[in-house]
Design an enzyme around this catalytic site. Structure first.
Site, short mmCIF file in Angstrom:
data_model
loop_
_atom_site.label_atom_id
_atom_site.label_comp_id
_atom_site.label_asym_id
_atom_site.label_seq_id
_atom_site.Cartn_x
_atom_site.Cartn_y
_atom_site.Cartn_z
N SER A 196 0.79 -1.23 0.00
CA SER A 196 0.00 0.00 0.00
C SER A 196 0.83 1.29 0.00
O SER A 196 0.32 2.33 -0.37
CB SER A 196 -0.97 0.02 1.18
OG SER A 196 -0.28 0.19 2.39
N LYS A 199 0.49 4.95 6.81
CA LYS A 199 -0.11 5.63 5.66
C LYS A 199 0.38 7.08 5.65
O LYS A 199 1.06 7.53 6.56
CB LYS A 199 -1.65 5.64 5.74
CG LYS A 199 -2.31 4.28 5.84
CD LYS A 199 -2.32 3.54 4.54
CE LYS A 199 -3.02 2.20 4.70
NZ LYS A 199 -2.58 1.22 3.76
#
Length: 190
Positions: free
Chosen positions: A53, A96
């Site tokens: 990701s 993230k």
């Protein structure tokens, strides 16, 4: 008699010396363990990247250190890469990029991110590839919370998909700082 006494005295000195040296090693080991636990608990966070990701900036399997002290006197800024407790299951840690700040609106249209109704999308040149078929949406970031996206938006399961899409400030564990594994890729996290 004096010779026997000298031998006993030397033997006691040797036993005392070995015992004292052993005690010094034990103290040293205890101190090292306490320092390492303290660093891990209060200064650094160690994380392994489990998915793609955040590629190409942080690759699957990379190991990084995060700075737990980064946000003691300041708040996360847009584009910071942070390690946090996953809002849907706080026993999991995620990494993230901060995109939406407290009180902002985030609109994702055709894979482009717009903040507070801007006509100009955010610069996402750090993304792995052009987002294709990503989930569009409108998000209103609550106070003391953040909206997170992965750099590889085509595969990232991030704020767009979570039941609880916002990360509260107190759930942010640290700012990603250094990639230390693999050794051939040691670098600062941008």
């Amino acid at each position: 008699m004096t010779n026997l006494r000298d031998k006993k005295s030397k033997k006691k000195e040797q036993e005392y010396s070995v015992g004292r040296e052993l005690w010094e090693y034990i103290k040293l080991i205890v101190i090292v363990v306490v320092v390492m636990v303290g660093l891990q608990k209060f200064v650094i966070i160690n994380a392994q990247i489990p998915s793609e990701s955040m590629e190409n900036n942080i690759m699957t399997g990379d190991r990084i250190f995060g700075n737990r002290l980064a946000y003691i006197k300041s708040d996360p800024k847009r584009f910071d890469v942070v390690i946090f407790k996953f809002p849907d299951n706080e026993s999991e840690y995620f990494i993230k990029r901060v995109i939406g700040l407290p009180g902002e609106t985030v609109d994702i249209v055709d894979g482009k991110v717009y903040i507070d109704g801007s006509d100009t999308p955010l610069d996402d040149s750090f993304c792995k590839e052009e987002p294709l078929g990503v989930k569009d949406g409108h998000f209103e970031v609550p106070e003391e919370s953040y909206f997170m996206l992965g750099d590889n938006r085509n595969v990232s399961r991030d704020s767009r998909f979570w039941n609880n899409p916002y990360v509260k400030k107190e759930k942010i564990l640290g700012k990603a700082a250094v990639r230390y594994w693999p050794l051939t890729k040691i670098s600062l996290i941008k």
